[in-house]
Design an enzyme around this catalytic site. Structure first.
Site, PDB file in Angstrom:
ATOM      1  N   VAL A   1       0.837  -1.200   0.000  1.00  0.00           N
ATOM      2  CA  VAL A   1       0.000   0.000   0.000  1.00  0.00           C
ATOM      3  C   VAL A   1       0.874   1.253   0.000  1.00  0.00           C
ATOM      4  O   VAL A   1       2.090   1.196   0.201  1.00  0.00           O
ATOM      5  CB  VAL A   1      -0.985   0.023   1.196  1.00  0.00           C
ATOM      6  CG1 VAL A   1      -1.863  -1.220   1.188  1.00  0.00           C
ATOM      7  CG2 VAL A   1      -0.248   0.152   2.519  1.00  0.00           C
ATOM      8  N   THR A   2       0.226   2.391  -0.203  1.00  0.00           N
ATOM      9  CA  THR A   2       0.933   3.656  -0.292  1.00  0.00           C
ATOM     10  C   THR A   2       1.776   3.941   0.947  1.00  0.00           C
ATOM     11  O   THR A   2       1.451   3.485   2.060  1.00  0.00           O
ATOM     12  CB  THR A   2      -0.077   4.806  -0.510  1.00  0.00           C
ATOM     13  OG1 THR A   2       0.633   6.033  -0.673  1.00  0.00           O
ATOM     14  CG2 THR A   2      -1.024   4.935   0.666  1.00  0.00           C
TER      15      THR A   2
ATOM     16  N   SER B   1       9.775   1.327   0.544  1.00  0.00           N
ATOM     17  CA  SER B   1      11.070   1.887   0.169  1.00  0.00           C
ATOM     18  C   SER B   1      11.664   2.767   1.264  1.00  0.00           C
ATOM     19  O   SER B   1      12.827   3.146   1.183  1.00  0.00           O
ATOM     20  CB  SER B   1      10.943   2.693  -1.123  1.00  0.00           C
ATOM     21  OG  SER B   1      10.010   3.738  -0.967  1.00  0.00           O
TER      22      SER B   1
ATOM     23  N   HIS C   1      11.891  -5.220  -0.548  1.00  0.00           N
ATOM     24  CA  HIS C   1      11.869  -4.055  -1.430  1.00  0.00           C
ATOM     25  C   HIS C   1      12.078  -4.534  -2.864  1.00  0.00           C
ATOM     26  O   HIS C   1      13.209  -4.685  -3.337  1.00  0.00           O
ATOM     27  CB  HIS C   1      12.954  -3.068  -1.018  1.00  0.00           C
ATOM     28  CG  HIS C   1      12.903  -1.778  -1.769  1.00  0.00           C
ATOM     29  ND1 HIS C   1      13.964  -0.909  -1.828  1.00  0.00           N
ATOM     30  CD2 HIS C   1      11.910  -1.208  -2.502  1.00  0.00           C
ATOM     31  CE1 HIS C   1      13.628   0.137  -2.561  1.00  0.00           C
ATOM     32  NE2 HIS C   1      12.398  -0.024  -2.982  1.00  0.00           N
TER      33      HIS C   1
ATOM     34  N   ASN D   1      11.225  -2.304  -9.809  1.00  0.00           N
ATOM     35  CA  ASN D   1      10.307  -2.267 -10.948  1.00  0.00           C
ATOM     36  C   ASN D   1      11.084  -2.355 -12.269  1.00  0.00           C
ATOM     37  O   ASN D   1      12.098  -1.680 -12.423  1.00  0.00           O
ATOM     38  CB  ASN D   1       9.515  -0.953 -10.896  1.00  0.00           C
ATOM     39  CG  ASN D   1       8.449  -0.857 -11.951  1.00  0.00           C
ATOM     40  OD1 ASN D   1       7.755  -1.815 -12.242  1.00  0.00           O
ATOM     41  ND2 ASN D   1       8.306   0.319 -12.543  1.00  0.00           N
TER      42      ASN D   1
END
Length: 291
Positions: free
Chosen positions: A95-96, A124, A145, A148
């Site tokens: 989640v954010t 992060s 972590h 992408n």
């Protein structure tokens, strides 16, 4: 027991860029996934993006195994119902990076999941030790972590919280091995390793743009040509999101109280202007989307 058989299903919370990458990667390795987000609309978008990404990555990497799109999608349950996590054997939270939101998520899953389940925070910048204090079993909380795009990256930064047990690390390594990832285990400090170094470089590059030392393109070209980087720092900022980079710098600045982590004012200016990078159509570069 084969590592794959240890994980009957994995819960993935958050269907953003990294969340769908984790879900895709797991499903490609024939692991069932429960992908959770806050709305059916977001989940519908996530399903379509996974379809697109499977096609895209096959074009991007010619040596990559060809996956049947329908079979991969068929292994993922797209839902808004947290109760479905009762039947998973591992949870990855994406989640954010908002502490209040994360608190609520961990309180919820702590009341639903079996006490043996590992909670992996894909963050992060948020302290793994701090997250561990939300739940009744901090020894089962660990940081993962992912980079992408998740299915194409070969390694994962694994963060050991102050109370994380060795067994939790071992189970996490087993899952990442199934995903064809190398686990690099580090200790818990703000920003960890990759984000602390990456955001610092991006922040300094933003200062160079603000001071008119060089253009974004020239800064990126120097870094790529001189240090064999595939993307420059400002291209990376646009990919991740200028607002996300700003938030990471704010966390580092607040955590260390060190002026070297002071966010560049240009990052605030761009964020306030909605120049967030690829997702908005314009950041340090312009893209053929909204702008």
């Amino acid at each position: 027991m084969d590592n794959k058989n240890k994980f009957k299903a994995v819960g993935v919370i958050g269907a953003g860029t990294i969340g769908i990458g984790v879900a895709q990667n797991l499903a490609e390795k024939e692991i069932s996934v429960v992908l959770i987000d806050i709305s059916d609309t977001k989940l519908k978008e996530a399903k379509e993006r996974i379809r697109q990404n499977i096609r895209l990555y096959a074009i991007y990497d010619k040596n990559r195994k060809a996956y049947n799109i329908d079979e991969v999608i068929g292994r993922i349950t797209f839902t808004t119902d947290y109760q479905t996590l009762q039947n998973v054997s591992y949870v990855v939270e994406n989640v954010t990076e908002n502490w209040e939101i994360k608190q609520e998520v961990y309180k919820k899953i702590d009341s639903i999941c079996d006490t043996s389940i590992v909670f992996a925070a894909n963050t992060s910048c948020v302290s793994i030790t701090k997250i561990g204090h939300i739940v009744d079993r901090p020894e089962r909380v660990i940081g993962v972590h992912f980079m992408n795009p998740v299915p194409l990256k070969a390694s994962v930064e694994v963060i050991k919280g102050e109370l994380t047990h060795d067994e939790t690390i071992s189970v996490t390594k087993d899952l990442l091995e199934v995903m064809d990832k190398e686990s690099i285990v580090i200790n818990d400090m703000p920003g960890f390793v990759s984000n602390r170094l990456m955001t610092f470089m991006i922040n300094e590059a933003a200062y160079l743009v603000q001071e008119n030392v060089a253009s974004a393109a020239d800064i990126d070209k120097i870094l790529k040509n001189s240090y064999a980087q595939t993307m420059g720092p400002l291209e990376t900022a646009d990919l991740i999101g200028v607002d996300t980079i700003l938030h990471s710098m704010e966390v580092l600045y607040e955590s260390f109280k060190d002026s070297k982590y002071r966010p560049c004012p240009l990052l605030y200016k761009m964020t306030h202007a909605g120049m967030l990078g690829r997702k908005s159509g314009q950041g340090f570069y312009k893209y053929n989307t909204k702008f």
